[in-house]
Motif scaffolding. Structure first.
Motif, PDB file in Angstrom:
ATOM      1  N   ASN A  74       0.806  -1.202  -0.078  1.00 21.08           N
ATOM      2  CA  ASN A  74      -0.151  -0.094  -0.045  1.00 21.08           C
ATOM      3  C   ASN A  74       0.804   1.306   0.033  1.00 21.08           C
ATOM      4  N   ALA A  75       0.574   2.300  -0.705  1.00 19.53           N
ATOM      5  CA  ALA A  75       1.092   3.494  -0.889  1.00 19.53           C
ATOM      6  C   ALA A  75       0.156   4.466  -0.494  1.00 19.53           C
ATOM      7  N   ARG A  76       0.595   5.561   0.225  1.00 18.78           N
ATOM      8  CA  ARG A  76      -0.309   6.847   0.715  1.00 18.78           C
ATOM      9  C   ARG A  76      -1.024   7.464  -0.267  1.00 18.78           C
ATOM     10  N   ASP A  77      -0.298   7.860  -1.368  1.00 15.95           N
ATOM     11  CA  ASP A  77      -0.990   8.316  -2.403  1.00 15.95           C
ATOM     12  C   ASP A  77      -0.405   8.090  -3.874  1.00 15.95           C
ATOM     13  N   ARG A  78      -0.968   8.725  -4.947  1.00 18.05           N
ATOM     14  CA  ARG A  78      -0.373   8.618  -6.329  1.00 18.05           C
ATOM     15  C   ARG A  78       1.105   9.209  -6.324  1.00 18.05           C
ATOM     16  N   ALA A  79       1.075  10.335  -5.577  1.00 17.09           N
ATOM     17  CA  ALA A  79       2.754  10.661  -5.739  1.00 17.09           C
ATOM     18  C   ALA A  79       3.553   9.713  -5.347  1.00 17.09           C
ATOM     19  N   THR A  80       3.273   9.049  -4.220  1.00 12.87           N
ATOM     20  CA  THR A  80       4.226   8.138  -3.806  1.00 12.87           C
ATOM     21  C   THR A  80       4.323   7.019  -4.676  1.00 12.87           C
ATOM     22  N   VAL A  81       3.342   6.539  -5.243  1.00 15.66           N
ATOM     23  CA  VAL A  81       3.153   5.429  -6.209  1.00 15.66           C
ATOM     24  C   VAL A  81       4.207   5.723  -7.374  1.00 15.66           C
ATOM     25  N   ASP A  82       3.958   7.122  -7.872  1.00 13.59           N
ATOM     26  CA  ASP A  82       4.933   7.392  -9.084  1.00 13.59           C
ATOM     27  C   ASP A  82       6.506   7.455  -8.686  1.00 13.59           C
ATOM     28  N   ALA A  83       6.461   8.003  -7.543  1.00 12.82           N
ATOM     29  CA  ALA A  83       7.899   8.221  -6.904  1.00 12.82           C
ATOM     30  C   ALA A  83       8.531   6.671  -6.711  1.00 12.82           C
ATOM     31  N   LEU A  84       7.944   5.576  -6.053  1.00 13.42           N
ATOM     32  CA  LEU A  84       8.405   4.599  -6.087  1.00 13.42           C
ATOM     33  C   LEU A  84       8.470   3.733  -7.456  1.00 13.42           C
ATOM     34  N   HIS A  85       7.771   3.926  -8.182  1.00 13.85           N
ATOM     35  CA  HIS A  85       7.816   3.517  -9.775  1.00 13.85           C
ATOM     36  C   HIS A  85       9.301   3.828 -10.296  1.00 13.85           C
ATOM     37  N   GLY A  86       9.307   5.456 -10.140  1.00 11.95           N
ATOM     38  CA  GLY A  86      10.736   5.910 -10.681  1.00 11.95           C
ATOM     39  C   GLY A  86      11.960   5.235 -10.246  1.00 11.95           C
ATOM     40  N   LYS A  87      11.894   4.824  -8.881  1.00 12.88           N
ATOM     41  CA  LYS A  87      13.154   4.221  -8.093  1.00 12.88           C
ATOM     42  C   LYS A  87      13.213   2.751  -8.839  1.00 12.88           C
ATOM     43  N   ILE A  88      12.036   1.962  -8.821  1.00 12.05           N
ATOM     44  CA  ILE A  88      12.338   0.549  -9.106  1.00 12.05           C
ATOM     45  C   ILE A  88      12.479   0.417 -10.786  1.00 12.05           C
ATOM     46  N   ALA A  89      11.936   1.360 -11.502  1.00 10.95           N
ATOM     47  CA  ALA A  89      12.212   1.264 -12.957  1.00 10.95           C
ATOM     48  C   ALA A  89      13.699   1.653 -13.138  1.00 10.95           C
ATOM     49  N   GLY A  90      14.010   2.596 -12.467  1.00 10.32           N
ATOM     50  CA  GLY A  90      15.321   3.273 -12.337  1.00 10.32           C
ATOM     51  C   GLY A  90      16.489   2.087 -12.149  1.00 10.32           C
TER      52      GLY A  90
ATOM     53  N   SER B 126      -2.347   2.855  -4.608  1.00 11.27           N
ATOM     54  CA  SER B 126      -2.901   3.809  -4.041  1.00 11.27           C
ATOM     55  C   SER B 126      -4.433   3.961  -4.254  1.00 11.27           C
ATOM     56  N   ASP B 127      -5.133   4.587  -3.684  1.00 13.11           N
ATOM     57  CA  ASP B 127      -6.496   5.285  -4.018  1.00 13.11           C
ATOM     58  C   ASP B 127      -7.318   4.194  -4.551  1.00 13.11           C
ATOM     59  N   ALA B 128      -7.180   3.067  -3.772  1.00 14.71           N
ATOM     60  CA  ALA B 128      -8.253   2.225  -4.289  1.00 14.71           C
ATOM     61  C   ALA B 128      -9.700   2.273  -3.711  1.00 14.71           C
ATOM     62  N   ASN B 129     -10.813   1.352  -4.154  1.00 11.88           N
ATOM     63  CA  ASN B 129     -12.008   1.572  -3.678  1.00 11.88           C
ATOM     64  C   ASN B 129     -12.222   1.141  -2.436  1.00 11.88           C
ATOM     65  N   ASP B 130     -11.677   1.891  -1.329  1.00 12.58           N
ATOM     66  CA  ASP B 130     -11.591   1.035   0.026  1.00 12.58           C
ATOM     67  C   ASP B 130     -12.974   1.075   0.874  1.00 12.58           C
ATOM     68  N   HIS B 131     -13.442   0.607   1.931  1.00 12.47           N
ATOM     69  CA  HIS B 131     -14.484   0.781   2.605  1.00 12.47           C
ATOM     70  C   HIS B 131     -14.452   1.818   3.653  1.00 12.47           C
ATOM     71  N   LYS B 132     -15.661   2.432   3.782  1.00 13.03           N
ATOM     72  CA  LYS B 132     -15.595   3.468   4.862  1.00 13.03           C
ATOM     73  C   LYS B 132     -15.611   3.051   6.355  1.00 13.03           C
ATOM     74  N   ASP B 133     -16.009   1.909   6.641  1.00 20.95           N
ATOM     75  CA  ASP B 133     -15.628   1.107   7.922  1.00 20.95           C
ATOM     76  C   ASP B 133     -14.472   0.544   8.051  1.00 20.95           C
TER      77      ASP B 133
END
Ligand SMILES: [Fe+2]
Length: 304
Positions: free
Chosen positions: A71-87, A121-128
């Protein structure tokens, strides 16, 4: 300040030979809730807000770990981690809007041993989101066997931003961006298989009742009940359907950046002891066998 890291384990995907039997077990005995079906894949949630923590698909052959989703906190984190992994040259797809009932934004990649992971990140998570007696909240940690510990250490610490917080001999404990002591454990082993997956219960009463429920259902305790050294969590280990290595756990130690690393000398038990309480018998022969049993799928890293 939040660091550039995953926050923990979101879900696992497992291919099983007998899907109806496994689905019945994870609902009725393990106490997850089946919440969605997409094609032949069944999705099960815990009581945390994560859309699902377990996906089951039919296996063509023996049971296989298909993927560990982080799980990542947000899209920016997903993008940043992708940059490292692809790099770093790891095989991966690009971050994109994900299909399937959980939705979200993320990408898939393979570690150096070919195991499939995702960062989402940003999945369709539940409210409860509540800790409920006798029901798993979420996945506490995944323990991965590795034949090349320094390489996997590089992935976890340099690319995923996890912090090595303890080492108790063959086991290395990694803290994600979370107060939970560890989310990923790696274990030095001859092969890159799954060691086990731990599901978090709300309290010790739930672990004890869960152990009894497992025994009643024909799944005896393979190790435990006891209280671990690193993480200080209580544990009970079982061979689930098709001998999938499972742990019920609770009371995971809460830590912050001041937590001090300790090595194998610190975590060595006195002779005859395997846990803090001094109550657990040794692992069964079956547990020794099944913590090296489940292989990872080496294909299908890309996320639909
Ligand atoms: Fe564990």
């Amino acid at each position: 300040m939040a660091r550039l890291s995953i926050t923990g384990i979101r879900s696992i995907e497992v291919a099983v030979a007998d899907l109806p039997r496994a689905a019945k077990f994870y609902s009725d005995v393990w106490r997850l809730s089946e919440i969605a079906q997409d094609g032949e894949t069944l999705y099960f949630r815990g009581t945390s807000s994560f859309h699902h923590i377990l996906a089951l698909t039919p296996a063509k052959g023996p049971q296989q770990m298909r993927r560990v989703s982080l799980n990542a906190r947000d899209r920016a984190t997903v993008d940043a981690l992708h940059g490292k992994i692809a790099g770093a040259g790891l095989t991966c797809d690009s971050p994109h809007a994900l299909k399937g009932p959980a939705g979200g934004y993320g990408f898939g990649f393979q570690d150096q041993a070919g195991r499939c992971f995702a960062i989402i990140s940003d999945a369709n998570d539940h409210k409860d989101d509540a800790r409920i007696a006798d029901r798993p909240y979420r996945i506490a940690h995944v323990n991965l066997n590795t034949a090349d510990q320094p390489v996997l250490h590089g992935l976890l610490s340099d690319l995923l931003g996890c912090r090595l917080v303890d080492n108790s001999g063959p086991q290395f404990f990694y803290n994600a961006d979370s107060t939970d002591h560890s989310a990923i454990v790696i274990c030095k082993a001859p092969a890159d298989t799954l060691n086990h997956v731990a599901f978090e219960l709300p309290d010790l009463e739930s672990v004890m009742r869960g152990a009894g429920r497992m025994i009643d259902a024909g799944y005896p305790i393979e190790w435990g009940v006891g209280r671990h050294g690193p993480g200080n969590n209580a544990f009970a280990y079982f061979a689930g359907p098709e001998e999938f290595p499972l742990e019920y756990t609770c009371d995971v130690e809460q830590i912050d950046e001041t937590y001090e690393f300790h090595g194998p000398d610190f975590w060595k038990w006195p002779v005859g002891r395997l846990d803090h309480w001094g109550v657990t018998p040794p692992h069964t022969k079956r547990w020794h066998r099944i913590q090296n049993l489940v292989e990872f799928s080496k294909s299908g890293y890309a996320l639909p």
